[in-house]
Write a protein that holds these residues in place. Structure first.
Motif, short mmCIF file in Angstrom:
data_model
loop_
_atom_site.label_atom_id
_atom_site.label_comp_id
_atom_site.label_asym_id
_atom_site.label_seq_id
_atom_site.Cartn_x
_atom_site.Cartn_y
_atom_site.Cartn_z
N PRO A 82 71.99 43.59 -14.56
CA PRO A 82 71.75 44.88 -15.23
C PRO A 82 72.81 45.93 -14.90
CG PRO A 82 69.70 44.02 -14.36
CD PRO A 82 70.79 43.11 -13.86
N ARG A 83 73.43 45.84 -13.71
CA ARG A 83 74.45 46.82 -13.32
C ARG A 83 75.72 46.69 -14.16
NH1 ARG A 83 75.16 45.40 -7.18
NH2 ARG A 83 74.85 43.32 -8.12
N ALA A 84 75.90 45.54 -14.82
CA ALA A 84 77.10 45.30 -15.62
C ALA A 84 76.95 45.82 -17.05
CB ALA A 84 77.43 43.81 -15.65
N LEU A 85 75.79 46.26 -17.42
CA LEU A 85 75.51 46.65 -18.80
C LEU A 85 76.50 47.70 -19.29
CD1 LEU A 85 73.53 46.18 -21.12
CD2 LEU A 85 72.20 48.14 -20.28
N GLY A 86 77.13 47.41 -20.42
CA GLY A 86 78.06 48.33 -21.03
C GLY A 86 79.49 48.20 -20.56
N GLU A 87 79.76 47.35 -19.56
CA GLU A 87 81.11 47.23 -19.00
C GLU A 87 81.70 45.83 -19.13
OE1 GLU A 87 83.19 49.37 -17.97
OE2 GLU A 87 81.94 51.15 -17.94
N VAL A 88 80.91 44.88 -19.60
CA VAL A 88 81.38 43.50 -19.65
C VAL A 88 82.51 43.37 -20.68
CG1 VAL A 88 80.76 41.10 -20.16
CG2 VAL A 88 79.16 42.58 -18.92
N GLY A 89 83.67 42.92 -20.21
CA GLY A 89 84.81 42.69 -21.10
C GLY A 89 85.49 43.93 -21.61
N ARG A 90 85.16 45.10 -21.07
CA ARG A 90 85.67 46.36 -21.64
C ARG A 90 87.11 46.66 -21.21
NH1 ARG A 90 83.08 47.87 -26.13
NH2 ARG A 90 80.92 47.17 -25.90
N VAL A 91 87.36 46.72 -19.92
CA VAL A 91 88.70 47.08 -19.46
C VAL A 91 89.46 45.86 -18.94
CG1 VAL A 91 88.04 49.44 -18.93
CG2 VAL A 91 87.88 47.71 -17.13
N GLY A 92 88.91 44.69 -19.19
CA GLY A 92 89.54 43.45 -18.75
C GLY A 92 88.64 42.29 -19.13
N VAL A 93 89.07 41.10 -18.74
CA VAL A 93 88.31 39.91 -19.08
C VAL A 93 87.16 39.71 -18.10
CG1 VAL A 93 89.88 38.45 -17.72
CG2 VAL A 93 88.49 37.43 -19.52
N ALA A 94 86.05 39.23 -18.59
CA ALA A 94 84.90 38.93 -17.75
C ALA A 94 85.09 37.57 -17.09
CB ALA A 94 83.62 38.94 -18.58
N ILE A 95 85.07 37.55 -15.77
CA ILE A 95 85.20 36.31 -15.00
C ILE A 95 83.97 36.20 -14.10
CG2 ILE A 95 86.51 35.06 -13.24
CD1 ILE A 95 87.96 35.19 -15.88
N ASP A 96 83.13 35.21 -14.37
CA ASP A 96 81.92 35.03 -13.58
C ASP A 96 81.97 33.81 -12.67
OD1 ASP A 96 80.07 37.20 -14.51
OD2 ASP A 96 80.45 36.28 -16.45
N SER A 97 82.80 32.83 -13.02
CA SER A 97 82.82 31.59 -12.24
C SER A 97 84.07 30.80 -12.55
CB SER A 97 81.60 30.74 -12.57
OG SER A 97 81.74 30.19 -13.88
N LEU A 98 84.21 29.66 -11.89
CA LEU A 98 85.32 28.76 -12.15
C LEU A 98 85.34 28.32 -13.60
CD1 LEU A 98 87.67 26.99 -11.14
CD2 LEU A 98 85.97 25.27 -10.44
N ALA A 99 84.19 28.24 -14.25
CA ALA A 99 84.15 27.84 -15.65
C ALA A 99 84.96 28.80 -16.52
CB ALA A 99 82.70 27.79 -16.14
N ASP A 100 84.91 30.09 -16.21
CA ASP A 100 85.69 31.07 -16.97
C ASP A 100 87.19 30.92 -16.68
OD1 ASP A 100 83.56 32.42 -18.32
OD2 ASP A 100 83.06 33.41 -16.44
#
Length: 511
Positions: A82-100
């Motif tokens: 929930p803390r990421a709401l509104g910021e995912v992928g905004r000023v850069g790429v979203a990296i959550d794990s090795l899969a990304d």
């Protein structure tokens, strides 16, 4: 011998003068001119979208690139948090794990990359672990390609604000990464001592270098405390500095920084390896000089700054895109920024001459003045307890606030001219601004949830428990973090384990 003779153009100076490639390296760390590594800072949305941009830039001629991560990733917060709401992928790429990371680097041969840079400061150890794991999956030894990890978490407390843990714990994690890289993958850069964001926060040139080197001393002192040979660590380091429009002072700043670093390494740390005394510089044109008003003026600003960096003798460079004051650069703007570097490198002749402004009365006087002021401020910082004390007491933050206020007042009063803002204003023609697909955030959050459902959870649990044990018993976090990301633990899960042990950063009421 004519002026066209390349030997004369490399270095023309009296015999008694300091030459490039000689201690204290005022005139440069190399005795031969070289073209810097060219990279562009890019990343937005998902790993798949950013991969397409990176491939485009590689086709356009970049020799390295910088991965811009979104704020949740930089702070170890998963995209479905929930803390990421509104910021995912905004000023850069979203990296959550090795899969990304696997998707981000798909189709890009690691062994052909001279440098992959990133803004991983609070999660430098995690970024290193992700690429060690990726290399293993690809069957490539990590030392066969170049990684450039900022990993300068102390400057986050001073100027940027993505710190996660208290300063002492943050320092420990950064040095874990430095130690691992120095021993296992010495072709990587495990620390870019970062003055860039300090300067972008309004500091003077003196503060930019003095604060940066004060932080560097904290990392190096921790290495010494652990029994690590500084000559094993120092050759792997870079510094990351801003390059502004003040042409002569900025050239002098880089020259003074090299001189101060060489003397610090030799006289304070007793290094004997010349590489330890050679300050390698990554110059990033100043984002703070870009304006939303008349944004095409930023092309000229970035060109001046890139030329200044070339005159100063840097090892790697990024040129800001003209639309960065409005948002994530469009592909057109990013390509033009790369072309700016290429024109400066290949059409101006500046790369055939080392330190071409050497001997200039103005530049030599400015270099000496800056060196003296940097040493004075560094000594004052050390007398007051060093970088950690400067952070904890709020001194660095207060000094930067005061400097930023003075700069703002100079612009508002017109004392410092900004064309199109406080002088020569005109109507700004609308530009196409890069936009993020609103569906990106939801899709990335769903991707993280699917990963948790399909991975081997028992392997993740075991790896995270091993990490918890290593942290508690004072061992380096690197081996266990590598195993955790190989099992597809997310960044948020790794950071949560560390937060259980270290707690989180809470600024004092004095800030």
């Amino acid at each position: 011998m004519s002026w066209e003779d390349p030997q004369l153009r490399v270095d023309y100076a009296p015999e008694e003068a300091e030459h490039p490639g000689e201690y204290p390296y005022t005139r440069g760390v190399s005795a031969e001119p070289k073209v810097w590594i060219m990279g562009q800072y890019a990343g937005f949305g998902t790993a798949k979208e950013s991969n397409a941009r990176f491939r485009s830039l590689l086709d356009a001629g970049v020799t390295g690139f910088s991965v811009a991560m979104d704020l949740p990733s930089q702070m170890g917060i998963d995209s479905d948090d929930p803390r990421a709401l509104g910021e995912v992928g905004r000023v850069g790429v979203a990296i959550d794990s090795l899969a990304d990371i696997e998707v981000l680097m798909e189709g890009i041969p690691l062994e052909e990359l001279s440098q992959v840079r990133t803004t991983a400061n609070s999660i430098g150890y995690l970024w290193a672990a992700l690429f060690v794991a990726l290399a293993e999956k690809r069957g490539v030894h990590p030392n066969e390609f170049g990684m450039f990890i900022q990993n300068d978490v102390l400057k986050e407390f001073i100027a940027r604000g993505t710190q996660i843990f208290p300063p002492e714990a943050s320092l420990r994690l950064s040095v874990d990464c430095i130690e691992y890289v120095a021993r296992e993958t010495p072709s990587w850069v495990p620390l870019a001592m970062s003055g860039y964001h300090i300067r972008e926060s309004g500091s003077s040139a003196t503060q930019e270098i003095a604060f940066t080197f004060a932080n560097a001393r904290a990392y190096l002192d921790e290495c010494v405390r652990r029994g690590i040979d500084i000559d094993q660590v120092a050759p792997t380091l870079f510094t990351f500095l801003a390059i502004t429009k003040d042409v002569l002072p900025e050239v002098a700043k880089f020259r003074a920084a090299r001189r101060v670093w060489a003397k610090l390494m030799r006289d304070t740390y007793g290094t004997t390896d010349p590489r330890s005394q050679q300050l390698r510089i990554f110059a990033f044109t100043a984002g703070s000089t870009l304006t939303a008003q008349q944004p095409l003026n930023n092309v000229i600003r970035a060109s001046v700054e890139a030329t200044t960096a070339a005159l100063a003798g840097v090892q790697t460079m990024h040129v800001s895109a003209y639309d960065e004051a409005l948002g994530v650069p469009t592909e057109h703007a990013a390509t033009l920024a790369l072309r700016t570097q290429q024109v400066v490198a290949f059409e101006t002749g500046l790369t055939t001459t080392l330190d071409p402004l050497a001997g200039s009365y103005a530049v030599e006087a400015l270099t000496d003045e800056l060196e003296a002021s940097i040493w004075s401020l560094m000594e004052d910082i050390e007398e007051r307890g060093g970088a950690l004390e400067g952070i904890s007491s709020g001194r660095f933050a207060r000094d930067l606030s005061e400097a930023a206020y003075r700069l703002s007042q100079a612009i508002e009063s017109g004392e410092k001219v900004v064309v199109g803002v406080n002088r020569f204003p005109a109507r700004t023609e609308p530009l196409e601004v890069f936009s993020i697909d609103p569906a990106t955030e939801q899709g990335q959050a769903q991707s993280v949830r699917r990963l948790r459902q399909t991975r081997d959870q028992s392997a993740v649990d075991a790896a995270l428990e091993a990490l918890r044990t290593d942290v508690r018993e004072g061992r380096s976090v690197m081996p266990a973090t590598i195993e955790a990301v190989k099992a597809y633990a997310t960044l948020g899960e790794v950071v949560a384990v560390l937060q259980d042990q270290f707690g989180t950063w809470r600024p004092s009421a004095e800030f």
